[in-house]
Design an enzyme around this catalytic site. Structure first.
Site, PDB file in Angstrom:
ATOM      1  N   LYS A 120       0.819  -1.108   0.076  1.00  0.00           N
ATOM      2  CA  LYS A 120      -0.198   0.100  -0.067  1.00  0.00           C
ATOM      3  C   LYS A 120       0.799   1.322   0.098  1.00  0.00           C
ATOM      4  CE  LYS A 120      -2.353   0.438   3.570  1.00  0.00           C
ATOM      5  NZ  LYS A 120      -3.200  -0.110   4.652  1.00  0.00           N
ATOM      6  N   ASP A 138      -6.908   1.840   0.960  1.00  0.00           N
ATOM      7  CA  ASP A 138      -6.809   2.035   2.165  1.00  0.00           C
ATOM      8  C   ASP A 138      -7.992   1.340   3.117  1.00  0.00           C
ATOM      9  OD1 ASP A 138      -8.418   3.692   1.450  1.00  0.00           O
ATOM     10  OD2 ASP A 138      -7.540   5.443   2.869  1.00  0.00           O
TER      11      ASP A 138
END
Length: 237
Positions: A120, A138
């Site tokens: 991420k 997220d």
């Protein structure tokens, strides 16, 4: 969600916010990387308050290593998990010096080899600084992908792969910004503000808080500074 509705959804996001920006403060690939690492389980506002003074004296890997873990910890002690984050900031800075000529690499494999950097975080840096069409999933994007019926998935990797398949190419680069900002300020975790939602008529969520017709999309019809963010998993390292 149908292909036509997906096209419409992102066209509206683009019309509303043609130049979306991440909300972390940075001056270089390195400071962006550090900021994103620090932002795991913290708000962008909180991270910016800590990194302003920190980056004023340590904005390169060499300066950060010279500053030392104890001092870094003092600068970021208002951020969640600050002890482990301070350790990772020093370790990743040293690795950048030792293995990458003090430069932040522009490929995911190299980025995720750095301490404290996951997929991420790597996707955020690749997208924001290097302009690559990556999607950083997220908590906001994971929630919206499932709630909207856009790209349902059981985990973040499933959602990321699904989004990569269904988002039209013209919108991929900016897509995660639009989704994050929409999730942060409108489609909040506890109670989505469906009255303000510009895609409520496309959304497949059964428990809408307000029934609305198809909205008229205005340029920058909401300003992300006008309301407090949803404090559930900000950008995410």
């Amino acid at each position: 969600m149908s292909k036509e509705d997906i096209e419409t959804l992102f066209a509206r996001f683009q019309a509303q916010r043609p130049d979306p920006r991440g909300e972390l403060d940075y001056t270089s690939a390195y400071t962006l990387l550090v900021a994103v690492v620090l932002s795991a389980q913290a708000t962008d506002v909180g991270v910016n308050k800590a990194t302003g003074p920190l980056f004023a004296i340590a904005d390169t890997p060499e300066k950060m290593v010279s500053l030392g873990e104890d001092a870094v910890r003092d600068y970021i002690k208002t951020i969640g998990l600050y002890r482990n984050k301070a350790k990772n900031v020093i370790l990743l800075s040293q690795k950048l010096i030792d293995e990458f000529g003090s430069q932040v690499p522009d490929d995911r494999e190299s980025l995720v080899s750095l301490p404290g950097v996951g997929r991420k975080t790597a996707n955020v840096v690749l997208n924001i600084f290097f302009g690559q069409p990556t999607i950083a999933v997220d908590t906001h994007i994971f929630r919206l992908a499932n709630r909207l019926g856009l790209a349902p998935g059981k985990n973040v990797e499933e959602v990321e792969m699904a989004l990569e398949k269904i988002i039209p190419a013209a919108y991929v680069r900016q897509s995660h910004h639009w989704l994050i900002l929409h999730g942060r300020y409108v489609c909040k975790a506890r109670k989505p503000d469906c009255r303000k939602c510009i895609v409520a008529d496309l959304c497949l969520f059964k428990d809408k808080t307000y029934s609305v017709p198809a909205p008229i999309v205005e340029l920058d019809s909401y300003d992300n500074r006008q309301s407090a963010p949803d404090k559930t998993g900000e950008f995410l390292g």
